[in-house]
Design a protein around this motif. Structure first.
Motif, PDB file in Angstrom:
ATOM      1  N   PRO A 184       6.635  -0.257  -1.277  1.00 53.63           N
ATOM      2  CA  PRO A 184       7.610   0.448  -0.441  1.00 53.63           C
ATOM      3  C   PRO A 184       7.610   0.044   1.030  1.00 53.63           C
ATOM      4  O   PRO A 184       8.322   0.648   1.834  1.00 53.63           O
ATOM      5  N   VAL A 185       6.798  -0.956   1.407  1.00 54.98           N
ATOM      6  CA  VAL A 185       6.810  -1.453   2.780  1.00 54.98           C
ATOM      7  C   VAL A 185       7.077  -2.963   2.743  1.00 54.98           C
ATOM      8  O   VAL A 185       6.952  -3.601   1.691  1.00 54.98           O
ATOM      9  N   PRO A 186       7.439  -3.564   3.878  1.00 55.97           N
ATOM     10  CA  PRO A 186       7.718  -5.005   3.894  1.00 55.97           C
ATOM     11  C   PRO A 186       6.559  -5.845   3.395  1.00 55.97           C
ATOM     12  O   PRO A 186       5.390  -5.523   3.638  1.00 55.97           O
ATOM     13  N   VAL A 187       6.906  -6.927   2.719  1.00 51.81           N
ATOM     14  CA  VAL A 187       5.916  -7.865   2.178  1.00 51.81           C
ATOM     15  C   VAL A 187       6.106  -9.216   2.862  1.00 51.81           C
ATOM     16  O   VAL A 187       7.216  -9.766   2.874  1.00 51.81           O
ATOM     17  N   ILE A 188       5.038  -9.737   3.431  1.00 50.03           N
ATOM     18  CA  ILE A 188       5.028 -11.072   4.021  1.00 50.03           C
ATOM     19  C   ILE A 188       4.306 -12.010   3.064  1.00 50.03           C
ATOM     20  O   ILE A 188       3.187 -11.712   2.619  1.00 50.03           O
ATOM     21  N   ALA A 189       4.935 -13.113   2.725  1.00 56.04           N
ATOM     22  CA  ALA A 189       4.354 -14.078   1.785  1.00 56.04           C
ATOM     23  C   ALA A 189       3.527 -15.116   2.540  1.00 56.04           C
ATOM     24  O   ALA A 189       3.893 -15.547   3.635  1.00 56.04           O
ATOM     25  N   ILE A 190       2.413 -15.528   1.932  1.00 54.00           N
ATOM     26  CA  ILE A 190       1.528 -16.508   2.565  1.00 54.00           C
ATOM     27  C   ILE A 190       0.954 -17.441   1.507  1.00 54.00           C
ATOM     28  O   ILE A 190       0.799 -17.061   0.347  1.00 54.00           O
ATOM     29  N   GLY A 191       0.655 -18.668   1.924  1.00 47.62           N
ATOM     30  CA  GLY A 191      -0.050 -19.594   1.045  1.00 47.62           C
ATOM     31  C   GLY A 191       0.791 -20.758   0.566  1.00 47.62           C
ATOM     32  O   GLY A 191       1.630 -20.585  -0.303  1.00 47.62           O
ATOM     33  N   GLY A 192       0.573 -21.921   1.155  1.00 44.63           N
ATOM     34  CA  GLY A 192       1.259 -23.130   0.719  1.00 44.63           C
ATOM     35  C   GLY A 192       2.738 -23.167   1.037  1.00 44.63           C
ATOM     36  O   GLY A 192       3.474 -23.960   0.442  1.00 44.63           O
TER      37      GLY A 192
END
Length: 212
Positions: free
Chosen positions: A152-160
């Protein structure tokens, strides 16, 4: 269309003068958040890093990873919590209401739990294979999409994440991307940052959840 965020995370492999030189090169381009992720440094060093980089990047929110004492000392706008950090509820009791709390997560359940505990956003990865996680299989786009849908909160993507795969990452509805060596260890950091900006601006996807 809501705008995606770009988070830049220090590598732990560079000295302050190296990061400052890159910051000068990139100062004309917007970075939403710069994370000081320097596990080997004490609170005193981190506050010095913050002071120097805040001057060079006045429009960038500088977050301190793990060390809430340093974040409080400089009144940083946010922190990023990891596996060995204080819990989200513990951090919230210590920090000012205005200070954002990010939490690193590695599963849908962890993301939902962090949000329910009071995290303002979560950082999920690693999405693609990366040299920083040798031998560890990436979690992939499908897993990222599941986290975005559940959390239910923003998701920041990380990795490669690289400029050429930004659009694929954003197709999940995540709220932004985080990068380390793809910019900070690139031979031409400013040009690479420009490529990331171009990819973020070119996308037709909107983040599922925006920031308050």
């Amino acid at each position: 269309m809501k705008r995606h965020e770009l988070h830049l995370i220090t590598t732990g492999k560079q000295e302050l003068h190296e990061v400052k030189a890159i910051a000068v090169q990139c100062s004309t381009q917007h970075i939403d958040a710069l994370h000081l992720r320097e596990k080997q440094r004490g609170a005193g060093e981190l506050t010095a890093w913050y002071a120097e980089l805040h001057t060079l990047l006045p429009g960038t929110a500088i977050y301190i990873n793990d060390r809430l004492d340093a974040a409080l000392a400089v009144q940083a706008p946010g922190v990023q919590l990891g596996f060995r950090s204080l819990s989200v509820p513990q951090a919230r009791r210590i920090l000012a209401p205005s200070q954002r709390i990010g939490c690193s997560v590695h599963s849908e359940d962890e993301a939902v739990a962090a949000a329910q505990a009071g995290a303002d956003f979560v950082m999920f990865g690693h999405i693609f294979a990366t040299a920083s996680k040798p031998g560890t299989p990436p979690r992939g786009i499908a897993a990222l999409a599941e986290v975005v849908q559940a959390c239910p909160v923003p998701v920041i993507a990380i990795g490669g994440i690289e400029p050429h795969n930004v659009d694929t990452v954003l197709s999940t509805g995540c709220s932004g991307v985080a990068v380390l060596s793809a910019i900070l260890l690139h031979p031409d950091p400013a040009s690479q940052l420009a490529r990331f900006h171009e990819a973020l601006e070119r996308t037709q996807h909107s983040p599922r959840r925006g920031y308050q």
